[in-house]
Every structure is written in structure tokens, then in C-alpha cells.
Design a protein around this motif. Structure first.
Motif, PDB file in Angstrom:
ATOM      1  N   GLY A  42       1.188  -1.184  -0.431  1.00 59.19           N
ATOM      2  CA  GLY A  42       0.492   0.360  -0.028  1.00 59.19           C
ATOM      3  C   GLY A  42       0.896   1.186  -0.253  1.00 59.19           C
ATOM      4  N   ALA A  43       2.538   1.325   0.032  1.00 63.56           N
ATOM      5  CA  ALA A  43       2.714   2.406   0.347  1.00 63.56           C
ATOM      6  C   ALA A  43       3.070   2.613  -1.539  1.00 63.56           C
ATOM      7  CB  ALA A  43       4.717   1.893   0.308  1.00 63.56           C
ATOM      8  N   THR A  44       2.958   4.509  -1.189  1.00 60.37           N
ATOM      9  CA  THR A  44       3.221   5.154  -2.606  1.00 60.37           C
ATOM     10  C   THR A  44       4.054   5.252  -3.184  1.00 60.37           C
ATOM     11  OG1 THR A  44       4.315   7.082  -1.589  1.00 60.37           O
ATOM     12  CG2 THR A  44       1.822   7.595  -0.602  1.00 60.37           C
ATOM     13  N   ASP A  45       4.329   5.304  -4.912  1.00 64.07           N
ATOM     14  CA  ASP A  45       5.554   4.804  -5.484  1.00 64.07           C
ATOM     15  C   ASP A  45       6.491   6.203  -4.590  1.00 64.07           C
ATOM     16  OD1 ASP A  45       3.576   3.444  -6.994  1.00 64.07           O
ATOM     17  OD2 ASP A  45       3.597   5.557  -8.322  1.00 64.07           O
ATOM     18  N   ALA A  46       6.358   6.941  -4.239  1.00 67.93           N
ATOM     19  CA  ALA A  46       7.553   8.216  -3.390  1.00 67.93           C
ATOM     20  C   ALA A  46       8.112   6.919  -2.955  1.00 67.93           C
ATOM     21  CB  ALA A  46       7.060   9.425  -3.084  1.00 67.93           C
ATOM     22  N   SER A  47       6.846   6.862  -1.437  1.00 67.32           N
ATOM     23  CA  SER A  47       7.792   5.683  -0.791  1.00 67.32           C
ATOM     24  C   SER A  47       8.395   4.796  -1.107  1.00 67.32           C
ATOM     25  CB  SER A  47       6.555   5.446   0.544  1.00 67.32           C
ATOM     26  OG  SER A  47       5.890   6.462   1.072  1.00 67.32           O
ATOM     27  N   ILE A  48       7.921   3.465  -2.119  1.00 65.87           N
ATOM     28  CA  ILE A  48       8.853   3.615  -3.114  1.00 65.87           C
ATOM     29  C   ILE A  48      10.351   2.559  -3.498  1.00 65.87           C
ATOM     30  CG2 ILE A  48       8.682   1.058  -4.822  1.00 65.87           C
ATOM     31  CD1 ILE A  48       5.747   1.131  -3.801  1.00 65.87           C
ATOM     32  N   LEU A  49      10.399   4.346  -4.615  1.00 68.95           N
ATOM     33  CA  LEU A  49      11.265   4.755  -5.174  1.00 68.95           C
ATOM     34  C   LEU A  49      12.372   4.958  -3.653  1.00 68.95           C
ATOM     35  CD1 LEU A  49      10.084   6.998  -7.261  1.00 68.95           C
ATOM     36  CD2 LEU A  49      10.978   4.418  -7.659  1.00 68.95           C
ATOM     37  N   ASP A  50      11.891   5.583  -2.416  1.00 70.37           N
ATOM     38  CA  ASP A  50      12.615   5.828  -1.102  1.00 70.37           C
ATOM     39  C   ASP A  50      12.900   4.849  -0.771  1.00 70.37           C
ATOM     40  OD1 ASP A  50      12.326   8.807  -1.171  1.00 70.37           O
ATOM     41  OD2 ASP A  50      10.799   8.571   0.451  1.00 70.37           O
ATOM     42  N   TRP A  51      12.583   3.881  -0.683  1.00 70.90           N
ATOM     43  CA  TRP A  51      12.758   2.161  -0.343  1.00 70.90           C
ATOM     44  C   TRP A  51      13.965   1.435  -1.137  1.00 70.90           C
ATOM     45  CZ3 TRP A  51      13.513  -2.299  -0.827  1.00 70.90           C
ATOM     46  CH2 TRP A  51      13.540  -3.295   0.185  1.00 70.90           C
ATOM     47  N   ALA A  52      14.238   1.613  -1.912  1.00 70.25           N
ATOM     48  CA  ALA A  52      14.582   1.156  -3.449  1.00 70.25           C
ATOM     49  C   ALA A  52      15.949   1.952  -3.169  1.00 70.25           C
ATOM     50  CB  ALA A  52      14.028   1.185  -4.772  1.00 70.25           C
ATOM     51  N   ALA A  53      15.916   3.061  -3.186  1.00 74.81           N
ATOM     52  CA  ALA A  53      17.192   4.053  -3.163  1.00 74.81           C
ATOM     53  C   ALA A  53      18.472   3.909  -1.798  1.00 74.81           C
ATOM     54  CB  ALA A  53      17.082   5.445  -3.426  1.00 74.81           C
ATOM     55  N   ALA A  54      17.454   3.691  -1.158  1.00 76.50           N
ATOM     56  CA  ALA A  54      18.845   3.920   0.395  1.00 76.50           C
ATOM     57  C   ALA A  54      19.035   2.160   0.631  1.00 76.50           C
ATOM     58  CB  ALA A  54      17.052   3.475   1.901  1.00 76.50           C
ATOM     59  N   ASN A  55      18.147   0.734  -0.191  1.00 75.11           N
ATOM     60  CA  ASN A  55      18.904  -0.005  -0.012  1.00 75.11           C
ATOM     61  C   ASN A  55      19.268  -0.732  -1.954  1.00 75.11           C
ATOM     62  OD1 ASN A  55      17.389  -2.099   2.535  1.00 75.11           O
ATOM     63  ND2 ASN A  55      15.616  -0.131   2.058  1.00 75.11           N
ATOM     64  N   ARG A  56      19.417   0.340  -2.022  1.00 74.30           N
ATOM     65  CA  ARG A  56      20.219  -0.603  -3.473  1.00 74.30           C
ATOM     66  C   ARG A  56      19.580  -1.294  -4.514  1.00 74.30           C
ATOM     67  NH1 ARG A  56      22.209   3.128  -5.325  1.00 74.30           N
ATOM     68  NH2 ARG A  56      24.351   2.258  -6.293  1.00 74.30           N
ATOM     69  N   ARG A  57      18.173  -0.757  -5.091  1.00 73.37           N
ATOM     70  CA  ARG A  57      17.484  -1.538  -5.024  1.00 73.37           C
ATOM     71  C   ARG A  57      16.328  -1.166  -6.124  1.00 73.37           C
ATOM     72  NH1 ARG A  57      16.737  -6.993  -3.573  1.00 73.37           N
ATOM     73  NH2 ARG A  57      17.657  -7.788  -1.632  1.00 73.37           N
ATOM     74  N   VAL A  58      16.925  -1.758  -7.813  1.00 74.53           N
ATOM     75  CA  VAL A  58      16.297  -1.212  -9.013  1.00 74.53           C
ATOM     76  C   VAL A  58      14.654  -1.656  -8.840  1.00 74.53           C
ATOM     77  CG1 VAL A  58      15.646  -1.572 -11.258  1.00 74.53           C
ATOM     78  CG2 VAL A  58      18.386  -1.397  -9.962  1.00 74.53           C
ATOM     79  N   VAL A  59      14.137  -0.875  -9.143  1.00 83.07           N
ATOM     80  CA  VAL A  59      11.832  -1.053  -9.271  1.00 83.07           C
ATOM     81  C   VAL A  59      12.199  -1.589 -10.478  1.00 83.07           C
ATOM     82  CG1 VAL A  59       9.628  -0.188  -8.535  1.00 83.07           C
ATOM     83  CG2 VAL A  59      12.230   0.300  -7.173  1.00 83.07           C
ATOM     84  N   LEU A  60      10.834  -3.009 -10.419  1.00 84.75           N
ATOM     85  CA  LEU A  60      10.812  -3.936 -11.301  1.00 84.75           C
ATOM     86  C   LEU A  60       8.998  -3.107 -11.438  1.00 84.75           C
ATOM     87  CD1 LEU A  60      11.772  -7.152 -11.171  1.00 84.75           C
ATOM     88  CD2 LEU A  60      12.259  -5.681 -12.638  1.00 84.75           C
ATOM     89  N   THR A  61       8.124  -2.549 -12.556  1.00 85.16           N
ATOM     90  CA  THR A  61       6.522  -2.250 -12.197  1.00 85.16           C
ATOM     91  C   THR A  61       6.141  -2.657 -13.419  1.00 85.16           C
ATOM     92  OG1 THR A  61       5.565  -0.339 -10.993  1.00 85.16           O
ATOM     93  CG2 THR A  61       7.793  -0.258 -12.429  1.00 85.16           C
ATOM     94  N   HIS A  62       5.005  -2.262 -13.326  1.00 83.20           N
ATOM     95  CA  HIS A  62       3.886  -2.683 -14.569  1.00 83.20           C
ATOM     96  C   HIS A  62       3.730  -1.261 -14.511  1.00 83.20           C
ATOM     97  CE1 HIS A  62       4.211  -6.860 -15.760  1.00 83.20           C
ATOM     98  NE2 HIS A  62       3.713  -7.076 -14.014  1.00 83.20           N
ATOM     99  N   ASP A  63       3.514  -0.222 -13.853  1.00 86.06           N
ATOM    100  CA  ASP A  63       2.834   1.306 -14.230  1.00 86.06           C
ATOM    101  C   ASP A  63       3.143   2.264 -14.549  1.00 86.06           C
ATOM    102  OD1 ASP A  63       1.658   3.109 -12.654  1.00 86.06           O
ATOM    103  OD2 ASP A  63       1.759   3.101 -10.785  1.00 86.06           O
ATOM    104  N   ARG A  64       3.262   1.897 -15.680  1.00 87.81           N
ATOM    105  CA  ARG A  64       3.340   3.015 -16.405  1.00 87.81           C
ATOM    106  C   ARG A  64       2.732   4.338 -16.642  1.00 87.81           C
ATOM    107  NH1 ARG A  64       6.233   1.097 -21.761  1.00 87.81           N
ATOM    108  NH2 ARG A  64       6.701  -0.085 -21.889  1.00 87.81           N
ATOM    109  N   ARG A  65       1.512   4.724 -15.916  1.00 88.89           N
ATOM    110  CA  ARG A  65       1.019   6.115 -15.441  1.00 88.89           C
ATOM    111  C   ARG A  65       1.649   6.694 -14.647  1.00 88.89           C
ATOM    112  NH1 ARG A  65      -3.133   7.555 -12.434  1.00 88.89           N
ATOM    113  NH2 ARG A  65      -3.295   5.076 -11.315  1.00 88.89           N
ATOM    114  N   THR A  66       1.477   6.360 -13.750  1.00 90.92           N
ATOM    115  CA  THR A  66       2.536   7.360 -11.953  1.00 90.92           C
ATOM    116  C   THR A  66       4.237   6.989 -11.652  1.00 90.92           C
ATOM    117  OG1 THR A  66       1.577   5.966 -10.013  1.00 90.92           O
ATOM    118  CG2 THR A  66      -0.123   7.435 -10.650  1.00 90.92           C
ATOM    119  N   MET A  67       4.739   5.982 -11.633  1.00 92.69           N
ATOM    120  CA  MET A  67       5.767   5.633 -11.066  1.00 92.69           C
ATOM    121  C   MET A  67       7.075   6.598 -12.381  1.00 92.69           C
ATOM    122  SD  MET A  67       7.300   3.585  -8.705  1.00 92.69           S
ATOM    123  CE  MET A  67       6.890   2.152  -8.108  1.00 92.69           C
TER     124      MET A  67
END
Length: 121
Positions: A42-67
């Protein structure tokens, strides 16, 4: 080179399985954590990107609309961004898994990272 991924909450599990199996077949070093396993349901896109950056992970998504727009905003603000891979829905899991594996393989051959990139596959 180990590539660490974070699969977005809506990322198709069949695609994730195909990607993992193909990566193993091609002897690619990957590690994938799902948003659900990271406590980010349920996290926002911004929170997911924050977590991914802090943990050095590339985000995999199907969300072309907002991510992608959140990722581009993050880069424009000068915040760290570990990369985002956006895949199209509607392709078979195997086809999508192959597209991701091809991108990982290409970057490994070129010794190129993922930082500050949004890759549309």
C-alpha cells in the motif's frame, strides 16, 4: 555483477517467476525482493522509490502511468534513484521475463549500472 531488484506490489508473479528462472538459466546474479516482503504494501510510489534507493534496489513495475513520473521527479530533485524497469502488460510472462533478462545481460556486458534511469520495456 549482482543486480538487486524490488518488485512493485502489482508486479505479475508469473513474470517474476519467469524472470527468476531465466536469470538462473543464464547464470545472471540477481536478487529480488517483493514490496510485500519489504513491508511496503500500500506504499506510495514515492515511498517505494525512497526505500529502493536506500536499499540500492532497481524497481520492477508495470505501472507506466505514475511510477516513471515519480522517478523523473526524484531525479530532477537531485535525490538518489536506483533505477526503474517498467514492463508492458499484455505480453506473456516468458516474453517479459526475457526482455528483463536481456536488459540485465546487456548492462552486465557493458558494465553499466541502473542509477538515475527509467527503462521502458
Amino acid at each position: 555483477m549482482l543486480v538487486r531488484f524490488l518488485a512493485d506490489e502489482d508486479f505479475d508473479g508469473r513474470v517474476l517467476s519467469a524472470f527468476r528462472n531465466l536469470a538462473e538459466d543464464y547464470e545472471l546474479e540477481i536478487n529480488v525482493v517483493r514490496v510485500q516482503d519489504a513491508g511496503l504494501i500500500g506504499a506510495t510510489d514515492a515511498s517505494i522509490l525512497d526505500w529502493a534507493a536506500a536499499n540500492r534496489r532497481v524497481v520492477l513495475t508495470h505501472d507506466r502511468r505514475t511510477m516513471p513520473s515519480f522517478a523523473w521527479q526524484r531525479m530532477a530533485s537531485g535525490l538518489p534513484m536506483s533505477g526503474v524497469v517498467v514492463t508492458r502488460r499484455g505480453r506473456s510472462p516468458g516474453e517479459t521475463g526475457h526482455a528483463i533478462v536481456d536488459e540485465v545481460s546487456l548492462r552486465a556486458r557493458e558494465n553499466r549500472g541502473w542509477d538515475d534511469e527509467v527503462v521502458l520495456l
